[in-house]
Design a protein around this motif. Sequence first.
Motif: not given
Length: 477
Positions: A267-272, A297-309
């Motif tokens: 949820a945090c990754s999506q909304r940030a 934080t480890a889970k958040l980073v994994k989500r952030a790094e999985g996003l395709k730009i």
Amino acid sequence: MYKSQMLINARPVASLSGKVDIIYNPANREPVAEVSVGSRQDARMALEAAKKAFPAWSRTSCQKRAELLHAAADIVRERSEMIARLLTLEQGKPLKNARAEIFSSADVLDYYAEEGTRNIGEWITSPHSRSIVLRQPIGVAALITPWNFPVDLLAWKVGPALAAGCTFVAKPPSQTPLAATEFVRAVSDAGLPAGAANVVHGPGSEVGAELVENPISRKIAFTGETKTGRWIMAHAAMHIKRVSLELGGQSPFIVCQDADLEAAAAACSQRAFSNMGQICISVNRIYVAEEVAEEFTAKLVKRAEGLKIGNGLESDVDLGPMFSEGQREKTREHVKDAIEKGAELISGGLEPEGDAYEKGYFFRPTVLGRADHSMRVMREETFGPVAPVMKFKTVDEAINLANDTEYGLAAYIFTNDLKTALCAAEGLEAGGIGVNVNNVVELQAPFGGWKQSGLGRELGHYGLEAYLETKHIRLGL
Ligand code: NDP
């Protein structure tokens, strides 16, 4: 090249001066469209048109208005692909998000079509008289909107304004006027009286200012920066105009020790990061219970790094470019300031590499550790894809930190304990509280800010009330 003109009296018109501007795609800086640029004089013409259309539209029955609003929603859906494409080209967001924005705008029109039919009054019995309380349309409304959700945020105003019986002049943002203008054109094409729905283009400092200062407009509905909102409120005061202000935010996200960390990180990754953090209710600050901070934080980073730009027109892209170089530069500055003051750069922090990103305003989703309130990223609205994480010991401490801001738009808390959730929700100073959800927008519920995040509410029946005046008719017996 696509050409975008203003809409006055149901007709596309060039500006009186003939001035035009070019809109560029933030993904590659290529020209997308030529747009007419209006002035105070064009704004006055549009206000006159709306004033002329007001008597007929305000007297139209709410059932007829509902019929036309439903027809407008249908036209918006029919044209959704064309409008969504323009939105992606001018603003950068992925096409799937642009489509969702257009469909959601059509839903807003459908909702207010029905809400308008529930504008009922009151009957009061007194010993020697009877009182009838009516709710009547305020008059001509000026609708002024920003570039991050140019269509949806306009629909939040167009729907209730028309349903209430007001006519309007919309001023979309100068750099993203294309999709918003097509949206209003679709609404107008549903068969509204000429002049009920108008659009003028041009600089806020000129065209926007005229809409605020001219006595024809009786209501100003504005979404944008807090500093612009302050200016509008001050100038609307000259005529004691009704104002609704949806302004900036600095939203906290609290993760308690007992939270579902996987759900909280998603949820945090999506909304940030969605819309590149360019959302007024984006997560700006994350407070995590110290016992679970590392794991979260480890889970958040994994989500952030999985996003395709990538370019928003490509399929499967999660994040497009930022809207402008100015926005990207501000984000860079906030990240730099945080690192200089002791934050740890855990992920992102710079542009993605490669030819595909060369010309656009791309930036990697960024996670910072060891954040604290001395950093700009924790105090100011970055409006960029940055997620700074700070640890807390007690939930009370987290609530105090969350409230330590001039803003109060949205706040989020993730916990599995009902008492913690309720006490925190009551203690957080914001207009919308998300408990185990990352969105406080619900079409049927009020949306708006506390403190310097705004004044008044949009959506739900509150949104309609913002376009109505109250009248008391006393009948002597
Ligand atoms: P701005 O305040 O710069 O602009 C918003 C609109 O106001 C634009 O159409 C702009 O025109 C116009 N404007 C500028 N100056 C004046 C003026 N003096 N009189 C009348 N109109 C004026 O905001 P941004 O476009 O930069 O949008 C980003 C901001 O919007 C962020 O702070 C964000 O938090 C906020 N926002 C708030 C939301 C909420 O619901 N609370 C939702 C979404 C965004 P021009 O484009 O020509 O400058």
